[in-house]
Design an enzyme around this catalytic site. Structure first.
Site, mmCIF file in Angstrom:
data_model
loop_
_atom_site.group_PDB
_atom_site.id
_atom_site.type_symbol
_atom_site.label_atom_id
_atom_site.label_comp_id
_atom_site.label_asym_id
_atom_site.label_seq_id
_atom_site.Cartn_x
_atom_site.Cartn_y
_atom_site.Cartn_z
ATOM 1 N N TRP A 77 -9.197 -32.248 -50.205
ATOM 2 C CA TRP A 77 -10.200 -33.000 -49.669
ATOM 3 C C TRP A 77 -9.876 -34.371 -49.610
ATOM 4 C CZ3 TRP A 77 -15.014 -35.336 -52.257
ATOM 5 C CH2 TRP A 77 -15.782 -35.680 -51.463
ATOM 6 N N ASP B 231 -13.288 -28.345 -58.918
ATOM 7 C CA ASP B 231 -14.406 -28.978 -58.021
ATOM 8 C C ASP B 231 -14.896 -27.592 -57.425
ATOM 9 O OD1 ASP B 231 -13.928 -31.115 -55.012
ATOM 10 O OD2 ASP B 231 -15.821 -30.034 -56.063
ATOM 11 N N LYS C 170 -24.575 -28.433 -49.904
ATOM 12 C CA LYS C 170 -24.314 -27.413 -48.866
ATOM 13 C C LYS C 170 -24.946 -26.055 -49.254
ATOM 14 C CE LYS C 170 -20.589 -29.869 -48.095
ATOM 15 N NZ LYS C 170 -20.094 -30.976 -48.789
#
Lengths: 428, 408
Positions: A160, A241, A277
Site C-alpha cells: 500500500w 496489517d 471496509k
C-alpha cells in the site's frame, strides 16, 4: 536610505498610510520556501473521471465498496446500531486515551478469536485508533521509540502506497522483500522466502493478513506456514496489517487465519485492524492497534507507553464510529447480521471477478485471466501495461491507476460487459 | 517449544510510564465515599447539577443529519470543506480580509490536540530557521510533549505572577523582547489554561508590537472561543487584532468545550499566508503531512459543527447556549467569592473573579490542597488549579467553607 525614504512617503500619504503599512506587512511570509507538493496519483484519476462526460465511464480507482448499482453502501447493521445509540441519548465526554474499552476488547476478540490464549492470559493490549492508518502510525511511532535494536521495516513489494510515508515519517527506514510476481500475476513464494531469509535479525516485517493491497495476491496456508517458520528463525518482529477481515473471503475466521497461526507459533506480533471496509465505516475512522506481549505485566508497561505516545498526537480517539462498531460486535443479532452483510459484499466482489473473466472469454480473449479469479479482496492487479491502461482511459473512459490495478468494487453486473469488451480491445 | 517462544519478548526494556497526574486525582475521587466530595480536576463543563451537558443545538443538528441518511464515505484529507470554511469564519470573522483574499488554509483536525500536533509537525518540517517554541509559563501540560515529539525545542516566557494571581505583564514583555528572531511563540487566545489569566486589550496591543519587532512566528491556541466571555467575537479579539497588525499566524481551534463535542474530536488548524498562491502550496504540504498520520479526519463531529454554524436558527441557539455555559461559570466564580467573604475570609479573592474560562488558579499551596483533599474530599490538582465547571450552586457553599478552613 531607501527604507527611510519609503517611511517618509508612508507618513506623507496621511489617511492612506495604514493601508500601505498593512500592504508592506502582508508581503512578509514564513512559507516562501514551501514547495507545491506532487499531486496525489489516485486523486488525479478520480478528478479526470469526474471531468469525463462519457455516460459509459467507469471509476475503477475507488478504494471503497460500491453496491451493484455503483452506489456507496451503508450496512443495515450499522443503521440499526446508530438508531440504538441515538435512543440512549449518550453524552459526548472524552473517551480514555486508549479509546472505548468495550470496543477494544471486541476488536481484539474479532481478530484473535474469543478463545484465544493471548486474550485469556491478558498478555496483549489493544487501543482504539483512527482507523487503519492511525493504527499503523501509532505502531510505527511505538516501534521507532522502543524497538531500538533495529530501524528497518520490510514491506512486501509492492505494498500500500501509504505504508512508506507512515514508517518514514515515524523515523524508520524502509526496505522491501519480493512478493508479487508479474509473470504469473501471483505470489513470488520462492523470491519471498529467499529475501526474507536474508533480512537482518530483529528487523520489522510487515505482512498483509489477507487481501493484499494492491495486488489481491495472498499466500496459501502452506505458504504462510513456511513463512512463519522462516520469520521465527530470522527472529523478526512481525507487524500484521489486517484491513479486510471478513471482506476478503467472506469469512472472518478464515481471513484472520494467518494472524492466529503466527500467534500460535509463538510470534509476539503487532497488529493493525481497520473497520473502514468490513463495516463500511470509512469516514468514521474506526480501527485498533494491538501489541502481543510476553505476559500481562509487560502488556501493562506497553499500554502505559502507548498512552504517553498517543496523548500528544490527538489526546483520545473519536467516539462515534467506535460506539457503532462496539454495538455491532457486542449485540448478538447485529453481529449475525453483520457477518451476513460482510459476506454479501465479499460475494459480490467474487462474482464480479468471475463475470469479468467469463465475459473476457466471450469476447474471444485468449489470454490467461485466471489471476483475476485467484486474487482476493477489493483490488485486482490485472497485468495491464501502462500503454494499455492509457488506452482504456482515453478510448473507453475506464479509469484505473497506471499500475493496472482495478478496484473490483467499482464493477457492477451492468458494466462488467463493457469492461471486458474494453480490456479485450486493448489486449488482443 | 511454545513456552520457549513465549518467553521471548520484544518489550523487556519498556518502562512503566509515570501515572497521569490528573487521572490520579479522578481515580482518588472515585474511590472516596464522602457524599460531599467534589471533583474540581474535571476538564469538561458540568451543568448546575454537576452533570455532563449535551447542547440542544447539538441534538438538533444530530437529528437533522440522521434524517438525511448520509453515507460514510471518506472525507478529503483536509476534512469537510463546509466545516473548514465555517471554522475559519468563526475565528477570523466573516468580513476578514484574510478570508476574502483566500490567503489562508484551514484543515479539519482531531480537535485541539490534533490541530496543535499538525501545526507542530508542519513547523518542524518547514520552519527550518528556528527550532524553538516559546510557551507561556505555565501552559497546558500537553503542549510540551506535542512540540517535543514533533521535534521542536521548548522554551518559556514569563506569564503568570503568583504574587498577584494575575498577568506578569512586565515580565512577559521583558522575556518576549529577548526571544531570538523567527522563534515560534505560543499564545493562548483567551481563557488561558491553566491559570484563567488573560491579557487586557491594551496589553495584547503592546505584546503584538514587541512580537512583530522580534519577528516571531505566532501560534495561537484558541480552545475556548465563546466559552470565555460568552461572546465569540470578544474571545477572538486578540487573534483578529494580530491579523490586522500583519502577523501571519498559525491558529488551532477546538470545538470540544464551546460546542460540548469533546469525544467527537472536532477542531481546525489554520495557516495565514502571504497570498492565495502560498496558501495553495501550504495546503498541499499539510495534506502530505496528514495522510501518513490518519489519512482523513472523523466525519461525525465535523458534520454536527458545520450544521450548527451554517444553519441560522441552530447558530443562534448555539450562541445562547455557549453564553449560558460561560455565564454559569462566571456566576460560580462570583458565588465562591461571596461565600468566602461570608465565611469570614480576609484574603483577597479578587483573582477568582478576574480570571476567565473553565479554570481558576486559586493560589492555594500544595499543603492546603492536600488538606482540602484529605479533610474535605475536595479534589484538585496540586498546583491549586480548580475547574470552576465542577462547582454548582449546590456545592459552592461547601467549597468556600473548606477553602476558608485551610487558609484562615
Amino acid at each position: 536610505m531607501a527604507l527611510l525614504k519609503s517611511t517618509k512617503i508612508l507618513t506623507g500619504v496621511g489617511a492612506q498610510a495604514p493601508v500601505l503599512a498593512v500592504l508592506q506587512l502582508r508581503a512578509s511570509s514564513w512559507w516562501t520556501e514551501v514547495q507545491m507538493g506532487p499531486p496525489d496519483p489516485i486523486l488525479g484519476v478520480t478528478e479526470a473521471f469526474k471531468r469525463d462526460t462519457n455516460p459509459k465511464k467507469m471509476n475503477l480507482g475507488v478504494g471503497a465498496y460500491r453496491d451493484d448499482q455503483g452506489k456507496p453502501f451503508v450496512l443495515n447493521c450499522v443503521r440499526k446500531a446508530e438508531a440504538q445509540i441515538a435512543a440512549k441519548k449518550l453524552d459526548k465526554e472524552y473517551l480514555p486515551i486508549g479509546g472505548m474499552a468495550e470496543f477494544s476488547k471486541a476488536c481484539a476478540q474479532l481478530a484473535l478469536g474469543p478463545d484465544n490464549e493471548v486474550l485469556k492470559s491478558g498478555r496483549s493490549i489493544t487501543v482504539q485508533t483512527i482507523s487503519g492508518t492511525g493504527s499503523l502510525r501509532v505502531g510505527a511511532n511505538f516501534v521507532s521509540r522502543f524497538h531500538n535494536v533495529s530501524r528497518d521495516v520490510y514491506l512486501p513489494k509492492p505494498s500500500w502506497g501509504n505504508h512508506t510515508p507512515i514508517f518514514r515519517d515515524a523515523g524508520m527506514q524502509l526496505k522491501a522483500y519480493s512478493y508479487y510476481d508479474p509473470k504469473t500475476c501471483g505470489f513470488d513464494f520462492k523470491g519471498a522466502l529467499d529475501e526474507i531469509s536474508k533480512i537482518p535479525e530483529k528487523s520489522v516485517i510487515v505482512l498483509h493478513a489477507c487481501a493484499h493491497n494492491p495486488t489481491g495476491v495472498d499466500p496459501r496456508p502452506e505458504q504462510w506456514k513456511e513463512m512463519a517458520a522462516l520469520i521465527k528463525k530470522r527472529n523478526l518482529l512481525v507487524f500484521f496489517d489486517m484491513a479486510y477481515q471478513g471482506f476478503a473471503s467472506g469469512d472472518i475466521d478464515r481471513d484472520a487465519w494467518a494472524v492466529r497461526y503466527f500467534i500460535e507459533q509463538g510470534h509476539n506480533i503487532l497488529l493493525s485492524q481497520s473497520f473502514a471496509k468490513n463495516m463500511g465505516l470509512y469516514g468514521e475512522r474506526v480501527g485498533g492497534f494491538t501489541v502481543v506481549c510476553k505476559d500481562a505485566e509487560e502488556a501493562k508497561r506497553v499500554e502505559s507507553q502507548l498512552k504517553i505516545l498517543i496523548r500528544p498526537i490527538y489526546s483520545n480517539p473519536p467516539m462515534n464510529g467506535a460506539r457503532i462498531a462496539s454495538t455491532i460486535l457486542n449485540t448478538p443479532e447485529l453481529y449475525k447480521e453483520w457477518l451476513v452483510e460482510v459476506k454479501g459484499m465479499a460475494d459480490r466482489i467474487i462474482k464480479m471477478r468471475e463475470m469479468l473473466v467469463s465475459n473476457l472469454k466471450k469476447e474471444g480473449s485468449t489470454h490467461n485471466w485466471q489471476h483475476v479469479i485467484d486474487q482476493i479482496g477489493m483490488f485486482c492487479f490485472t497485468g495491464l501495461k501502462p500503454e494499455q491502461v492509457e488506452r482504456l482511459i482515453k478510448e473507453f473512459s475506464i479509469y484505473m491507476t497506471k499500475d493496472g490495478r482495478i478496484s473490483v468494487a467499482g464493477v457492477t453486473s451492468a458494466n462488467v460487459g463493457y469492461l471486458a469488451h474494453a480490456i479485450h480491445a486493448v489486449t488482443k
